[in-house]
Design a protein around this motif. Structure first.
Motif, short mmCIF file in Angstrom:
data_model
loop_
_atom_site.label_atom_id
_atom_site.label_comp_id
_atom_site.label_asym_id
_atom_site.label_seq_id
_atom_site.Cartn_x
_atom_site.Cartn_y
_atom_site.Cartn_z
N HIS A 1 0.83 -1.21 0.00
CA HIS A 1 0.00 0.00 0.00
C HIS A 1 0.86 1.25 0.00
O HIS A 1 0.62 2.20 -0.77
N ASP A 2 1.90 1.27 0.86
CA ASP A 2 2.77 2.46 0.94
C ASP A 2 3.53 2.68 -0.36
O ASP A 2 3.65 3.82 -0.84
N ASN A 3 4.05 1.59 -0.95
CA ASN A 3 4.79 1.72 -2.20
C ASN A 3 3.87 2.20 -3.33
O ASN A 3 4.25 3.07 -4.12
N ASN A 4 2.69 1.62 -3.39
CA ASN A 4 1.76 2.01 -4.44
C ASN A 4 1.36 3.48 -4.31
O ASN A 4 1.31 4.22 -5.31
N THR A 5 1.11 3.90 -3.07
CA THR A 5 0.74 5.31 -2.84
C THR A 5 1.89 6.24 -3.22
O THR A 5 1.68 7.26 -3.88
N PHE B 1 4.55 5.63 -5.25
CA PHE B 1 4.80 5.61 -6.70
C PHE B 1 3.73 6.41 -7.44
O PHE B 1 4.03 7.20 -8.35
N SER B 2 2.47 6.21 -7.06
CA SER B 2 1.37 6.91 -7.73
C SER B 2 1.49 8.41 -7.56
O SER B 2 1.31 9.17 -8.52
N ARG B 3 1.82 8.84 -6.35
CA ARG B 3 1.96 10.28 -6.09
C ARG B 3 3.11 10.87 -6.88
O ARG B 3 3.01 11.98 -7.42
N ALA B 4 4.22 10.15 -6.97
CA ALA B 4 5.39 10.65 -7.70
C ALA B 4 5.16 10.66 -9.21
O ALA B 4 5.67 11.52 -9.92
N ILE C 1 11.96 5.92 -4.22
CA ILE C 1 10.95 4.98 -3.73
C ILE C 1 11.34 3.55 -4.11
O ILE C 1 11.22 2.61 -3.31
N PHE C 2 11.84 3.38 -5.34
CA PHE C 2 12.24 2.05 -5.80
C PHE C 2 13.36 1.48 -4.94
O PHE C 2 13.36 0.30 -4.60
#
Length: 387
Positions: A131-135, A137-140, A228-229
């Motif tokens: 969830h944190d990674n998806n959020t 990545f999506s925001r960036a 993030i990656f």
């Protein structure tokens, strides 16, 4: 941590990590790693059953033959030697029972406890890490995705304006060749062509400005996405490192014999396990599903006019004498790349200069001679006369 899949498809731009939404492979890696833990535990349970069954079979064999041997007329060293088989088998049975117990109560429990601590879940959102990674990545990626969508719109608009200009040019050419058309009508057609050209230049200007905007934002976008990656890579590195230690521990439980042939098997297995390299695995993921993937970054895509295909028979039977031949030829420069599809067609690159030796026919083709001496046909609208 997941098994290394096949190499990515050739369409690098669509499959690249940097393209909108493609970060989900890295997001899903957390769920895949969780499933790997379940698979490892299930694998250990089955191997533990095999070890337990083998231990029971050894014990049954030993008990059966021990009672049989005791009733046989043997004595002394021969009896002791035979009974030693059963003693050794009982010890081996005990050892395999211990292995079965260790695989489930030690290694299986160890993986289960680590899995619980490593993959905390977020209410209604699956794994917290996913969830944190998806959020993140999506925001960036959201601002860059919007810019990319705008870029695609202006690109399409520019190419459509190129088509309209080409259509206007064709009409203007036909009008100029029509001696029966009035000058007033020809003037209107010329004005329409000039307007189309003006609209094309404006569309290209918007295209270039939008591309400049996307290109100027790209470094920031790359920096945020890669940060993030790398956080995700660090979590994956920890998982690879932990499971490497688990595999080595399982190996120590299973490697129980001094038999040279079996030693060779376990030695090869040990070498394979010791060859686990988290850095190489992470590098592979990065190059095939992360920032290291080849990417076809956006750039100006020039519009190339379509080629009107010839009616082969008509051209073949029409003699050269029906079209005027230019003595000495006229120098022309290619505007676009062209690859001849027939044996009597020329192939050339944009910018290449060669001679036009025969005027355009009614199908829009000219005859020319390349610098190396090859003669053939080419589309007239693919070149311009060199002043």
């Amino acid at each position: 941590m997941a098994s290394l899949p096949k190499e990515p498809p050739e369409d690098a731009r669509k499959q690249s990590f940097w393209m909108p939404g493609n970060y989900v492979r890295t997001v899903h890696r957390t769920e895949q790693s969780f499933q790997v833990c379940n698979d490892i535990m299930a694998c250990l349970v089955e191997r533990a059953k095999v070890e337990k069954q083998y231990a029971q079979q050894l014990s049954q064999w030993s008990s059966k033959w021990k009672s049989i041997v005791e009733s046989r007329p043997l004595y002394g060293s021969l009896m002791k030697a035979w009974q030693c088989f059963f003693t050794s088998t009982e010890r081996l049975s005990t050892l395999h029972s211990s292995i079965s117990q260790s695989l489930t109560e030690e290694e299986g429990a160890r993986v289960k406890a680590w899995q619980k601590d490593t993959f905390p879940k977020k209410l209604f959102c699956g794994f917290r890490e996913s969830h944190d990674n998806n959020t993140s990545f999506s925001r960036a990626q959201k601002p860059w995705s919007k810019k990319l969508m705008k870029l695609e719109k202006v690109r399409v608009a520019y190419h459509k304006s190129c088509q309209r200009e080409q259509s206007a040019l064709d009409k203007e050419k036909q009008a100029n060749e029509n001696v029966e058309m009035s000058q007033e009508k020809k003037q209107k057609i010329t004005e329409a062509r000039e307007m189309a050209t003006e609209e094309k230049e404006k569309a290209r200007d918007r295209y270039e400005k939008m591309l400049e905007d996307v290109s100027s934002y790209t470094p920031r976008y790359m920096e945020e996405m890669e940060a993030i990656f790398e956080q995700s890579q660090e979590e994956e590195r920890k998982r690879i490192s932990f499971l490497k230690q688990v595999f080595l521990s399982i190996h120590r439980h299973l490697d129980v014999t001094n038999n040279e042939s079996v030693k060779a098997v376990y030695s090869e297995l040990h070498q394979t396990l010791m060859a686990i390299d988290e850095q190489e695995d992470l590098k592979w993921w990065k190059n095939n599903h992360g920032p290291g993937m080849p990417t076809d970054w956006p750039k100006i895509e020039e519009w190339v006019p379509p080629v009107k295909k010839l009616k082969r028979k008509k051209r073949d039977h029409k003699g050269k004498e029906t079209r005027p031949v230019m003595i000495g030829g006229v120098k022309v420069r290619a505007l676009y790349d062209y690859v001849g599809e027939e044996g009597d067609e020329l192939s050339f690159k944009a910018g290449e200069v060669f001679l036009k030796v025969e005027e355009e026919d009614d199908q829009g083709w000219c005859r020319g001679v390349l610098s190396e001496g090859k003669e053939g046909f080419y589309p007239a609208n693919y070149v311009e006369v060199v002043e």
